[in-house]
Design an enzyme around this catalytic site. Sequence first.
Site, PDB file in Angstrom:
ATOM      1  N   VAL A   1       3.577  39.036  37.585  1.00  0.00           N
ATOM      2  CA  VAL A   1       4.346  40.185  37.127  1.00  0.00           C
ATOM      3  C   VAL A   1       3.929  40.442  35.687  1.00  0.00           C
ATOM      4  O   VAL A   1       3.853  39.511  34.884  1.00  0.00           O
ATOM      5  CB  VAL A   1       5.863  39.910  37.234  1.00  0.00           C
ATOM      6  CG1 VAL A   1       6.660  41.040  36.635  1.00  0.00           C
ATOM      7  CG2 VAL A   1       6.244  39.686  38.691  1.00  0.00           C
ATOM      8  N   ASP A   2       3.625  41.706  35.365  1.00  0.00           N
ATOM      9  CA  ASP A   2       3.058  42.027  34.066  1.00  0.00           C
ATOM     10  C   ASP A   2       4.151  42.139  32.997  1.00  0.00           C
ATOM     11  O   ASP A   2       4.515  43.228  32.571  1.00  0.00           O
ATOM     12  CB  ASP A   2       2.261  43.340  34.166  1.00  0.00           C
ATOM     13  CG  ASP A   2       1.593  43.676  32.844  1.00  0.00           C
ATOM     14  OD1 ASP A   2       1.386  42.743  32.040  1.00  0.00           O
ATOM     15  OD2 ASP A   2       1.300  44.864  32.622  1.00  0.00           O
TER      16      ASP A   2
ATOM     17  N   PHE B   1      -2.495  24.377  30.235  1.00  0.00           N
ATOM     18  CA  PHE B   1      -2.832  23.980  28.864  1.00  0.00           C
ATOM     19  C   PHE B   1      -2.200  22.620  28.516  1.00  0.00           C
ATOM     20  O   PHE B   1      -2.863  21.737  27.948  1.00  0.00           O
ATOM     21  CB  PHE B   1      -2.353  25.079  27.918  1.00  0.00           C
ATOM     22  CG  PHE B   1      -2.619  24.835  26.471  1.00  0.00           C
ATOM     23  CD1 PHE B   1      -3.921  24.775  25.988  1.00  0.00           C
ATOM     24  CD2 PHE B   1      -1.561  24.680  25.580  1.00  0.00           C
ATOM     25  CE1 PHE B   1      -4.162  24.569  24.636  1.00  0.00           C
ATOM     26  CE2 PHE B   1      -1.802  24.479  24.225  1.00  0.00           C
ATOM     27  CZ  PHE B   1      -3.096  24.419  23.753  1.00  0.00           C
TER      28      PHE B   1
ATOM     29  N   THR C   1       2.639  24.469  36.563  1.00  0.00           N
ATOM     30  CA  THR C   1       3.407  25.685  36.885  1.00  0.00           C
ATOM     31  C   THR C   1       2.535  26.932  36.966  1.00  0.00           C
ATOM     32  O   THR C   1       2.844  27.849  37.714  1.00  0.00           O
ATOM     33  CB  THR C   1       4.518  25.915  35.849  1.00  0.00           C
ATOM     34  OG1 THR C   1       3.923  25.870  34.536  1.00  0.00           O
ATOM     35  CG2 THR C   1       5.585  24.850  35.941  1.00  0.00           C
TER      36      THR C   1
ATOM     37  N   ASN D   1       2.281  23.388  32.075  1.00  0.00           N
ATOM     38  CA  ASN D   1       1.363  24.464  32.468  1.00  0.00           C
ATOM     39  C   ASN D   1      -0.068  23.900  32.339  1.00  0.00           C
ATOM     40  O   ASN D   1      -0.244  22.745  31.941  1.00  0.00           O
ATOM     41  CB  ASN D   1       1.600  25.733  31.632  1.00  0.00           C
ATOM     42  CG  ASN D   1       1.511  25.489  30.139  1.00  0.00           C
ATOM     43  OD1 ASN D   1       0.682  24.688  29.692  1.00  0.00           O
ATOM     44  ND2 ASN D   1       2.340  26.143  29.357  1.00  0.00           N
TER      45      ASN D   1
ATOM     46  N   GLY E   1      10.464  28.698  32.395  1.00  0.00           N
ATOM     47  CA  GLY E   1      10.049  27.293  32.462  1.00  0.00           C
ATOM     48  C   GLY E   1      11.258  26.378  32.635  1.00  0.00           C
ATOM     49  O   GLY E   1      11.211  25.388  33.375  1.00  0.00           O
ATOM     50  N   ASP E   2      12.352  26.725  31.964  1.00  0.00           N
ATOM     51  CA  ASP E   2      13.577  25.920  32.042  1.00  0.00           C
ATOM     52  C   ASP E   2      14.234  26.064  33.415  1.00  0.00           C
ATOM     53  O   ASP E   2      14.708  25.086  33.989  1.00  0.00           O
ATOM     54  CB  ASP E   2      14.550  26.348  30.936  1.00  0.00           C
ATOM     55  CG  ASP E   2      13.895  26.286  29.563  1.00  0.00           C
ATOM     56  OD1 ASP E   2      13.075  25.375  29.349  1.00  0.00           O
ATOM     57  OD2 ASP E   2      14.180  27.158  28.718  1.00  0.00           O
TER      58      ASP E   2
ATOM     59  N   THR F   1       6.557  19.150  34.579  1.00  0.00           N
ATOM     60  CA  THR F   1       6.175  20.530  34.922  1.00  0.00           C
ATOM     61  C   THR F   1       5.344  21.166  33.809  1.00  0.00           C
ATOM     62  O   THR F   1       5.749  22.151  33.196  1.00  0.00           O
ATOM     63  CB  THR F   1       7.445  21.382  35.156  1.00  0.00           C
ATOM     64  OG1 THR F   1       8.248  21.352  33.954  1.00  0.00           O
ATOM     65  CG2 THR F   1       8.271  20.870  36.311  1.00  0.00           C
TER      66      THR F   1
HETATM   67  P1  ADP Z   1       5.848  27.084  31.261  1.00  0.00           P
HETATM   68  O1  ADP Z   1       7.061  27.013  30.392  1.00  0.00           O
HETATM   69  O2  ADP Z   1       5.586  25.783  31.975  1.00  0.00           O
HETATM   70  O3  ADP Z   1       4.635  27.645  30.588  1.00  0.00           O
HETATM   71  P2  ADP Z   1       6.415  29.616  32.546  1.00  0.00           P
HETATM   72  O4  ADP Z   1       7.716  30.031  32.000  1.00  0.00           O
HETATM   73  O5  ADP Z   1       5.191  30.327  32.080  1.00  0.00           O
HETATM   74  O6  ADP Z   1       6.241  28.046  32.455  1.00  0.00           O
HETATM   75  O7  ADP Z   1       6.435  29.751  34.131  1.00  0.00           O
HETATM   76  C1  ADP Z   1       7.275  28.988  34.965  1.00  0.00           C
HETATM   77  C2  ADP Z   1       7.305  29.663  36.318  1.00  0.00           C
HETATM   78  O8  ADP Z   1       7.932  30.947  36.167  1.00  0.00           O
HETATM   79  C3  ADP Z   1       5.947  29.965  36.928  1.00  0.00           C
HETATM   80  O9  ADP Z   1       5.506  28.892  37.725  1.00  0.00           O
HETATM   81  C4  ADP Z   1       6.234  31.203  37.764  1.00  0.00           C
HETATM   82  O10 ADP Z   1       6.809  30.793  38.998  1.00  0.00           O
HETATM   83  C5  ADP Z   1       7.299  31.922  36.973  1.00  0.00           C
HETATM   84  N1  ADP Z   1       6.759  32.962  36.086  1.00  0.00           N
HETATM   85  C6  ADP Z   1       6.832  33.017  34.731  1.00  0.00           C
HETATM   86  N2  ADP Z   1       6.264  34.128  34.243  1.00  0.00           N
HETATM   87  C7  ADP Z   1       5.812  34.822  35.313  1.00  0.00           C
HETATM   88  C8  ADP Z   1       5.112  36.093  35.480  1.00  0.00           C
HETATM   89  N3  ADP Z   1       4.795  36.857  34.441  1.00  0.00           N
HETATM   90  N4  ADP Z   1       4.818  36.486  36.742  1.00  0.00           N
HETATM   91  C9  ADP Z   1       5.150  35.737  37.804  1.00  0.00           C
HETATM   92  N5  ADP Z   1       5.787  34.541  37.720  1.00  0.00           N
HETATM   93  C10 ADP Z   1       6.123  34.096  36.494  1.00  0.00           C
HETATM   94  N1  PLP Z   2      14.671  27.513  23.861  1.00  0.00           N
HETATM   95  C1  PLP Z   2      14.667  28.451  22.881  1.00  0.00           C
HETATM   96  C2  PLP Z   2      15.717  28.439  21.829  1.00  0.00           C
HETATM   97  C3  PLP Z   2      13.689  29.441  22.881  1.00  0.00           C
HETATM   98  O1  PLP Z   2      13.678  30.375  21.898  1.00  0.00           O
HETATM   99  C4  PLP Z   2      12.697  29.443  23.898  1.00  0.00           C
HETATM  100  C5  PLP Z   2      11.641  30.447  23.899  1.00  0.00           C
HETATM  101  O2  PLP Z   2      11.594  31.360  23.079  1.00  0.00           O
HETATM  102  C6  PLP Z   2      12.742  28.451  24.913  1.00  0.00           C
HETATM  103  C7  PLP Z   2      13.751  27.493  24.837  1.00  0.00           C
HETATM  104  C8  PLP Z   2      11.684  28.330  26.009  1.00  0.00           C
HETATM  105  O3  PLP Z   2      11.715  29.138  27.124  1.00  0.00           O
HETATM  106  P1  PLP Z   2      10.696  28.928  28.382  1.00  0.00           P
HETATM  107  O4  PLP Z   2      11.505  28.319  29.494  1.00  0.00           O
HETATM  108  O5  PLP Z   2      10.218  30.297  28.759  1.00  0.00           O
HETATM  109  O6  PLP Z   2       9.554  28.028  28.014  1.00  0.00           O
HETATM  110 ZN    ZN Z   3       6.983  24.805  30.132  1.00  0.00          ZN
END
Ligand code: ADP
Ligand code: PLP
Ligand code: ZN
Length: 302
Positions: free
Chosen positions: A216-217, A142, A176, A140, A224-225, A138
Site C-alpha cells: 500500500v503506497d 535491514f 516482516t 525487517n 510493527g507493534d 520480528t
Molecule cells: P517494521 O517495524 O518491522 O519495519 P513495518 O511496520 O514496516 O514493520 O511492517 C509490519 C507489517 O505491517 C508488514 O509485515 C506488513 O504486513 C504491514 N505493512 C506495513 N506497512 C505496509 C504497507 N505500506 N503496505 C502493506 N503492508 C504494510
Molecule cells: N513508538 C513511538 C513513540 C513512535 O513515535 C513510533 C514511530 O514513530 C513507534 C513507536 C514505532 O512504530 P512502528 O510500529 O511503525 O515501528
Molecule cells: Zn519493527
Amino acid sequence: MECRVLSIQSHVVRGYVGNKSASFPLQVLGFEVDSINSVQFSNHTGYSHWKGQVLTADELHVLYEGIKLNNVHHYDYVLTGETHTQKEVKICVKRLSVFSFAFSVCDPVLGDHGSMYVPENLHPVYKNKVVPVADIITPNQFEAELLTGKNISTEKDAVEVMDLLHKMGPDTVVITSSDLPSRLGDRFLVSLGSQRTLMPDGTKSTQRVRMEIPKVDAVFVGTGDLFAAMLLAWTHHYPNDLKTACEKTFSVMHHVIKRTISYAHDLAGPGRKPSPPQLELRMVQSKADIEDPAIVMEATVL
Ligand code: ADP
Ligand code: PLP
Ligand code: ZN
C-alpha cells in the site's frame, strides 16, 4: 487458560503506536495485558510536533518493585519493541531480566532501509543481550542483516539469515518485509518466516514460509507493534504451525491497513496525500477482523 502478557512499549495520547497498538488487539483476543508505558508522548514522532516524557530506569524499577512485592511478576509473555537510546537499551535488558516470563517476543527496532534509528555501538548489545533472550523476533530485512552481518539478496540468503538468528536464540523469526522480488509482481512485497520445533525424538525440525503482501503506497506507523502483538497471539494458538500463525497475522494486518488507507483517502480528499494523523490505524473499527480474521493471503511453505 488465562494468558498474561507484559507489554513494555510507548504510550501515545493520540493515535496507535506501541502499547496503544498492541493492547487493544490482544485484549480483544482474550489476553490479559499488563502495560508499562516506557514513554508517554502526545502522539508518534512522525507528526509535525510531539511532546512528552520518557520513563527513567529508576521509575521503571519502582513499577517493577510494586509488582514484585505483590508477587504478581509472573507472565506468560513479555512483549517489547520500539527504538532505544543507549540508556534505554540498558533498561530494556534489565527489564527482561527482572520479570519472570515464559516467552519473550521482541521487535528488534534498529532501523529500516539503510537508515539507522539506533547508534552502531549499541548493535552488540542487541546481538548479545536482547536477541538471545527472545523466543520470537520480528525484524525487517535491514534489522535481520544488521543482527547477523549477512546481506539478503536472494531467498536462500534470507533462509541462511533466519538460521543464523535461530542460532542466536529465537525459535521463531519473521522477517516482516524485504526487498526480494515477489512472484506476483512489483506491487507485492515478500516476507519470510522460520520456526524451529523440537521433535519428540529430540531432533529439531524447521518450518519456513513465504508470504506475498500487497503493497500500500503510504507510510503507516504502529504497524510493527501491531504485527508483533498479533504474531504473539497467533503463535500462542498455533505453536507448531507457523503457516497458520502467519496467515492469521498477515491477514489482520491487511484488514487494518485497508480500512486505514481507505479512511485516510476519504479524509484527505481526491488526489491529496494523507497526513500522519489521517493515517492513524483504524484499530477500534477493525475489532471484528482482529477477533476472527478472514484469511486473505496464503503462506507458501518452502
Ligand atoms: P517494521 O517495524 O518491522 O519495519 P513495518 O511496520 O514496516 O514493520 O511492517 C509490519 C507489517 O505491517 C508488514 O509485515 C506488513 O504486513 C504491514 N505493512 C506495513 N506497512 C505496509 C504497507 N505500506 N503496505 C502493506 N503492508 C504494510
Ligand atoms: N513508538 C513511538 C513513540 C513512535 O513515535 C513510533 C514511530 O514513530 C513507534 C513507536 C514505532 O512504530 P512502528 O510500529 O511503525 O515501528
Ligand atoms: Zn519493527
